[in-house]
Design a protein around this motif. Sequence first.
Motif, PDB file in Angstrom:
ATOM      1  N   TRP A   1       0.152  -7.962   8.357  1.00 22.30           N
ATOM      2  CA  TRP A   1      -0.700  -9.172   7.657  1.00 22.30           C
ATOM      3  C   TRP A   1      -0.179 -10.347   9.461  1.00 22.30           C
ATOM      4  O   TRP A   1      -0.541 -11.187   9.449  1.00 22.30           O
ATOM      5  CB  TRP A   1      -0.626  -9.916   6.909  1.00 22.30           C
ATOM      6  CG  TRP A   1      -1.167  -8.548   5.534  1.00 22.30           C
ATOM      7  CD1 TRP A   1      -0.655  -7.357   4.738  1.00 22.30           C
ATOM      8  CD2 TRP A   1      -2.836  -8.141   5.498  1.00 22.30           C
ATOM      9  NE1 TRP A   1      -1.571  -6.429   4.348  1.00 22.30           N
ATOM     10  CE2 TRP A   1      -2.720  -7.574   4.274  1.00 22.30           C
ATOM     11  CE3 TRP A   1      -3.579  -9.080   6.075  1.00 22.30           C
ATOM     12  CZ2 TRP A   1      -3.936  -7.111   4.423  1.00 22.30           C
ATOM     13  CZ3 TRP A   1      -5.329  -8.982   5.388  1.00 22.30           C
ATOM     14  CH2 TRP A   1      -5.601  -7.895   4.358  1.00 22.30           C
TER      15      TRP A   1
ATOM     16  N   GLY B   1       0.656  -6.460   0.538  1.00 25.88           N
ATOM     17  CA  GLY B   1      -0.287  -6.302  -0.383  1.00 25.88           C
ATOM     18  C   GLY B   1      -1.015  -5.017  -0.626  1.00 25.88           C
ATOM     19  O   GLY B   1      -1.746  -4.521  -0.311  1.00 25.88           O
TER      20      GLY B   1
ATOM     21  N   PHE C   1      -4.465 -14.109  -2.056  1.00 27.44           N
ATOM     22  CA  PHE C   1      -3.750 -14.268  -0.043  1.00 27.44           C
ATOM     23  C   PHE C   1      -3.893 -15.632   0.052  1.00 27.44           C
ATOM     24  O   PHE C   1      -5.286 -16.724  -0.367  1.00 27.44           O
ATOM     25  CB  PHE C   1      -4.964 -13.625   1.216  1.00 27.44           C
ATOM     26  CG  PHE C   1      -5.653 -12.211   1.325  1.00 27.44           C
ATOM     27  CD1 PHE C   1      -5.051 -12.032   2.018  1.00 27.44           C
ATOM     28  CD2 PHE C   1      -6.160 -11.041   0.010  1.00 27.44           C
ATOM     29  CE1 PHE C   1      -4.457 -10.235   2.026  1.00 27.44           C
ATOM     30  CE2 PHE C   1      -6.373 -10.425   0.572  1.00 27.44           C
ATOM     31  CZ  PHE C   1      -5.237  -9.149   1.113  1.00 27.44           C
TER      32      PHE C   1
ATOM     33  N   GLY D   1      -3.701 -16.299   4.843  1.00 31.75           N
ATOM     34  CA  GLY D   1      -4.171 -14.864   5.251  1.00 31.75           C
ATOM     35  C   GLY D   1      -2.745 -13.793   4.708  1.00 31.75           C
ATOM     36  O   GLY D   1      -3.006 -11.865   5.267  1.00 31.75           O
TER      37      GLY D   1
ATOM     38  N   PRO E   1      -0.995 -11.710   1.913  1.00 34.86           N
ATOM     39  CA  PRO E   1      -1.500 -10.926   0.413  1.00 34.86           C
ATOM     40  C   PRO E   1      -0.493 -12.328  -0.206  1.00 34.86           C
ATOM     41  O   PRO E   1       1.040 -12.045  -0.024  1.00 34.86           O
ATOM     42  CB  PRO E   1      -0.778  -9.411   0.999  1.00 34.86           C
ATOM     43  CG  PRO E   1      -0.357  -9.528   2.305  1.00 34.86           C
ATOM     44  CD  PRO E   1      -0.145 -10.364   2.813  1.00 34.86           C
TER      45      PRO E   1
ATOM     46  N   PHE F   1      -9.568  -6.807  -3.248  1.00 35.89           N
ATOM     47  CA  PHE F   1      -8.404  -7.595  -2.744  1.00 35.89           C
ATOM     48  C   PHE F   1      -7.532  -6.065  -2.403  1.00 35.89           C
ATOM     49  O   PHE F   1      -6.706  -6.198  -0.605  1.00 35.89           O
ATOM     50  CB  PHE F   1      -6.985  -8.430  -4.047  1.00 35.89           C
ATOM     51  CG  PHE F   1      -7.841  -9.505  -4.170  1.00 35.89           C
ATOM     52  CD1 PHE F   1      -7.807 -10.464  -3.343  1.00 35.89           C
ATOM     53  CD2 PHE F   1      -7.903 -10.147  -5.533  1.00 35.89           C
ATOM     54  CE1 PHE F   1      -8.513 -11.713  -4.016  1.00 35.89           C
ATOM     55  CE2 PHE F   1      -8.367 -11.646  -5.862  1.00 35.89           C
ATOM     56  CZ  PHE F   1      -8.173 -11.752  -5.561  1.00 35.89           C
TER      57      PHE F   1
ATOM     58  N   LYS G   1      -8.808  -5.285   1.311  1.00 35.01           N
ATOM     59  CA  LYS G   1      -9.056  -5.590   2.511  1.00 35.01           C
ATOM     60  C   LYS G   1      -7.844  -5.210   3.593  1.00 35.01           C
ATOM     61  O   LYS G   1      -6.648  -4.458   3.273  1.00 35.01           O
ATOM     62  CB  LYS G   1      -8.446  -6.690   1.746  1.00 35.01           C
ATOM     63  CG  LYS G   1      -8.992  -7.920   1.849  1.00 35.01           C
ATOM     64  CD  LYS G   1     -10.272  -8.437   1.958  1.00 35.01           C
ATOM     65  CE  LYS G   1     -10.875  -9.671   1.107  1.00 35.01           C
ATOM     66  NZ  LYS G   1     -11.937  -8.832   0.128  1.00 35.01           N
TER      67      LYS G   1
END
Lengths: 95, 498
Positions: free
Chosen positions: B145, B187, B446, B450, B452, B480, B483
């Motif tokens: 991420w 995430g 999030f 951005g 998680p 979620f 994503k």
Amino acid sequence: MDISVKEIEHIANLSRITLTVDEKKTFAKQLTNILDYIEKLNELDTDEVQPMAYATSLKNVFREDKLKSSFSRQEILELSPSSTNGFFKVPKVIE
Amino acid sequence: MLSHELSANQIKEKIIKREITAQEIVEELFEWINLKEPLIKAYLCLDKEGALLKAKEVDKKLDNGEKVGLLAGVPVALKDNICTVGIKTTCASKILENFIPPYDAFVVKRIKEEDAIIIGKANLDEFAMGSSNENSAFHITRNPWNTDCIPGGSGGGPAAAVTADMAFMALGSDTGGSVRQPSAFCGNVGCKPTYGRVSRYGLVAFASSLDQIGSVTKDVYDAALLLQVVSGHDGFDSTSATVGVPDYLSDINNVDGNLRIGVPKEFFGEGLNSEVGSAVMNALEIYKRNGAELVDLSLPHCGYAVATYYIIATAEASSNLARYDGVRYGHRSQLSEDNIIDMYSRVRAEGFGSEVKRRILFGNYVLSAGFYEAYYLKASKVRNLIKNDFEDAFKKVDCIISPTCPTPAFRIGEKITDPLQMYLSDIYTIPANLVGIPGISIPCGFTNTGLPIGMQILGKHFDEGKILKVAKLFENETDFHLKKPNLIEPEPKKGIDI
């Protein structure tokens, strides 16, 4: 409580790890910090509390006394960094 | 949607329906890995050859109309402290840099029997000691991420691999949060089962009374699927439970009765990042809307869990890691020694990284003459107090929900010079290991930047079925978990920096 460089040398010997001078100083400082933190456990009165070693209620786990196949000597010795004539090779242990 | 973006169960269905072959999946996955691995560095070793061989075997079974396993054709990553016959198992340590185990771990044997495809060994903090992956002796894995951030630890490799779609699922180990914390930071869904639920045979030991193998998956159903495969009794692990394994899959969508969720105040106090806190509070509202009752709780001794853990875990580690002596396997110093003690000390000085040395030293300190009662015995007693807190709580509630970690993923280098700060990032995950209960981390939001946010659901001993259902309820209401990070190299800076 402070952990001294001398104490670090003692536990490094117990741990069988050679440390550099810098490592000794760094570890003495870091372990003192960690020790200071865990001192907080002394806030608790645990005189009447039983110790707990495991999160399971299993006791005395036995297996049947039966011969089972295992690894061959060859397979195990191949993993060793130093072996000779079917033995592990190490520096002299007894003078 | 590209094949590698599907969940493990979705890809398995496609393979079984013959919409795609296992071989095609493996080929496509390795193309993707070749593109993205240089950015993420999730793996220590990849085995394309072995993967293709197994894929062909699965395809052949399907060609012949034979029955295939529960994980037919699913490419799986393994944390590199899980032994694989014929494939290096390094624990991300120089001391085991060239170690090739002569046997498979119980879990490896099980997933192979169910026709999974092992694609590689994923990175970790050396001997699973760390919370950021920065303690790997080989390289640092990056958070998909935000590649300036750590993926969490110790299982940063498995978590980053699953998040970046470079594996459909992964197995890791969780001693103080090493499955759940990286899953929260990356995430995905990370599940640590009850102590004893999954055999530890072939998992390189770190702290034996706390270690448990767990799963990293893209969704809750996959977690249930993998748990179904690896759970059960194994005579090679004397702490392996004899409790029967229920069917986790068939009614995963049915939370029975009136769900009572415990909300422990100690997990929402000082030190909790506000974005993380509000994401979990929002999640609790979703449960409430779905008929759950929220019960305020106190777990008064949880504030002592990290201190307790660092005594017990290091004490056990100092003993477990005594086996690395350079005699039977692993690294041997090139310097010749004429004394065996000097040889051991040299091998271990060269082979272990600083966090491992620090923990061995600390573990031997708390166990050494004169200190045993003040530290190890004291910690064992406090461990019992923490266990009692949870036993009392579970008389009132079905499960406990908290944030998985106090903050989102932090930046590479941010905590590496301060071991204590690093340890405190596991503050919410450690109690489950001390008590031996199951826990699962699922994505629940999030941050503004951005990253998680993970939510932890804890259950009673052997109540994995319940926490999976509770997790699934939330997943059914939210997206979620669907994503995906944008895996593009940051643009090189243009112009002149002033």
